[in-house]
Write a protein that holds these residues in place. Structure first.
Motif, short mmCIF file in Angstrom:
data_model
loop_
_atom_site.label_atom_id
_atom_site.label_comp_id
_atom_site.label_asym_id
_atom_site.label_seq_id
_atom_site.Cartn_x
_atom_site.Cartn_y
_atom_site.Cartn_z
N TYR A 70 28.60 -51.57 6.48
CA TYR A 70 29.86 -51.15 7.10
C TYR A 70 30.20 -49.70 6.74
O TYR A 70 31.32 -49.38 6.34
CB TYR A 70 30.99 -52.11 6.73
CG TYR A 70 32.15 -52.03 7.69
CD1 TYR A 70 31.96 -52.25 9.05
CD2 TYR A 70 33.42 -51.73 7.25
CE1 TYR A 70 33.02 -52.15 9.94
CE2 TYR A 70 34.48 -51.63 8.13
CZ TYR A 70 34.27 -51.84 9.48
OH TYR A 70 35.33 -51.74 10.36
N ALA A 71 29.22 -48.83 6.91
CA ALA A 71 29.39 -47.41 6.62
C ALA A 71 29.90 -46.71 7.87
O ALA A 71 29.16 -45.98 8.54
CB ALA A 71 28.06 -46.81 6.15
N VAL A 72 31.17 -46.92 8.19
CA VAL A 72 31.71 -46.47 9.48
C VAL A 72 32.73 -45.34 9.37
O VAL A 72 33.15 -44.80 10.39
CB VAL A 72 32.34 -47.65 10.26
CG1 VAL A 72 31.27 -48.69 10.59
CG2 VAL A 72 33.48 -48.28 9.48
N GLU A 102 26.38 -44.74 -3.08
CA GLU A 102 26.54 -46.18 -3.27
C GLU A 102 25.18 -46.87 -3.25
O GLU A 102 24.29 -46.45 -2.52
CB GLU A 102 27.36 -46.79 -2.12
CG GLU A 102 28.79 -46.39 -2.08
CD GLU A 102 29.55 -47.11 -0.96
OE1 GLU A 102 28.98 -48.02 -0.31
OE2 GLU A 102 30.70 -46.76 -0.75
N PRO A 103 25.05 -47.96 -4.00
CA PRO A 103 23.82 -48.74 -3.87
C PRO A 103 23.79 -49.43 -2.51
O PRO A 103 24.84 -49.87 -2.02
CB PRO A 103 23.89 -49.75 -5.01
CG PRO A 103 25.33 -49.84 -5.36
CD PRO A 103 25.96 -48.53 -5.00
N PRO A 104 22.63 -49.52 -1.88
CA PRO A 104 22.56 -50.21 -0.59
C PRO A 104 22.49 -51.72 -0.77
O PRO A 104 22.25 -52.22 -1.88
CB PRO A 104 21.24 -49.69 0.00
CG PRO A 104 20.39 -49.45 -1.21
CD PRO A 104 21.35 -48.95 -2.28
N ASP A 137 27.82 -57.03 -4.47
CA ASP A 137 28.47 -56.80 -5.77
C ASP A 137 28.36 -55.35 -6.22
O ASP A 137 29.16 -54.89 -7.02
CB ASP A 137 27.89 -57.72 -6.85
CG ASP A 137 28.37 -59.16 -6.73
OD1 ASP A 137 29.28 -59.42 -5.92
OD2 ASP A 137 27.84 -60.02 -7.46
N GLY A 138 27.37 -54.62 -5.69
CA GLY A 138 27.21 -53.21 -6.05
C GLY A 138 28.06 -52.26 -5.23
O GLY A 138 28.16 -51.07 -5.55
N ILE A 139 28.69 -52.76 -4.18
CA ILE A 139 29.53 -51.92 -3.32
C ILE A 139 30.84 -51.65 -4.06
O ILE A 139 31.40 -52.54 -4.69
CB ILE A 139 29.81 -52.63 -1.97
CG1 ILE A 139 28.49 -53.01 -1.28
CG2 ILE A 139 30.69 -51.80 -1.06
CD1 ILE A 139 27.55 -51.86 -1.05
N PRO A 140 31.36 -50.41 -3.99
CA PRO A 140 32.62 -50.12 -4.68
C PRO A 140 33.71 -51.13 -4.32
O PRO A 140 33.86 -51.53 -3.16
CB PRO A 140 32.97 -48.72 -4.18
CG PRO A 140 31.65 -48.10 -3.84
CD PRO A 140 30.83 -49.24 -3.30
N ALA A 141 34.45 -51.54 -5.33
CA ALA A 141 35.46 -52.58 -5.18
C ALA A 141 36.45 -52.28 -4.06
O ALA A 141 36.90 -53.18 -3.36
CB ALA A 141 36.20 -52.80 -6.49
N ALA A 142 36.77 -51.01 -3.86
CA ALA A 142 37.77 -50.62 -2.86
C ALA A 142 37.36 -51.01 -1.44
O ALA A 142 38.22 -51.17 -0.58
CB ALA A 142 38.05 -49.13 -2.94
#
Length: 154
Positions: free
Chosen positions: A84-86, A95-97, A121-126
């Motif tokens: 969801y890199a939009v 970011e880790p993929p 789980d590696g995607i930033p919490a935000a």
């Protein structure tokens, strides 16, 4: 479609065409783009990034990039990408993929396509929850899309 945890998404579908036909729709970049809603420049090769432009309504013109991880003919196709890199104002490269693994199994009625996307789980919490939610919805739609594509191409 099922969700096993917040770190992964699982989807699957029975496609009533031969495994070889599903394999081509998955791993031929031109065919992949037709049902996935992207215009890609280049072929799928392990270790190589393939870039393109999203053609899907609502996301037209956004950049699309995957790095092919593995190709095991007629059995497994996997890639890495940023989910969801939009937002065009965000650089997602730090970011880790997530890892998307598509597996095919031949069955009497055709082929079963199983998909797992993991690494949320590696995607930033935000943005983790929204990315996960959008991909749950997205994979449900893509399963229908490949089914429709293969039915029309038959």
């Amino acid at each position: 479609m099922s969700e096993k945890s917040a770190d992964r998404i699982e989807a699957g579908i029975l496609l009533r065409v031969p495994v070889a036909r599903v394999w081509r729709a998955l791993t031929d970049a031109g065919e992949f783009g037709e049902w996935f809603g992207v215009k890609l420049a280049g072929a799928f090769v392990p270790g190589v990034a393939v870039k393109g432009t999203i053609t899907e309504k609502g996301y037209e013109g956004l950049q699309f990039e995957i790095t092919v991880e593995r190709i095991e003919p007629r059995r497994l196709f996997s890639w890495l990408w940023h989910p969801y890199a939009v937002d065009t104002d965000v650089d997602y490269s730090a970011e880790p993929p997530t890892l998307v693994v598509c597996e095919l199994e031949e069955v009497a009625d055709g082929a079963v396509l199983k998909l797992v996307e993991s690494g949320f789980d590696g995607i930033p919490a935000a943005r983790r929850a929204e990315a996960h939610r959008m991909h749950v919805e997205g994979w449900a739609a893509q399963m229908k899309s490949i089914e429709k594509y293969l039915a029309q191409a038959a």
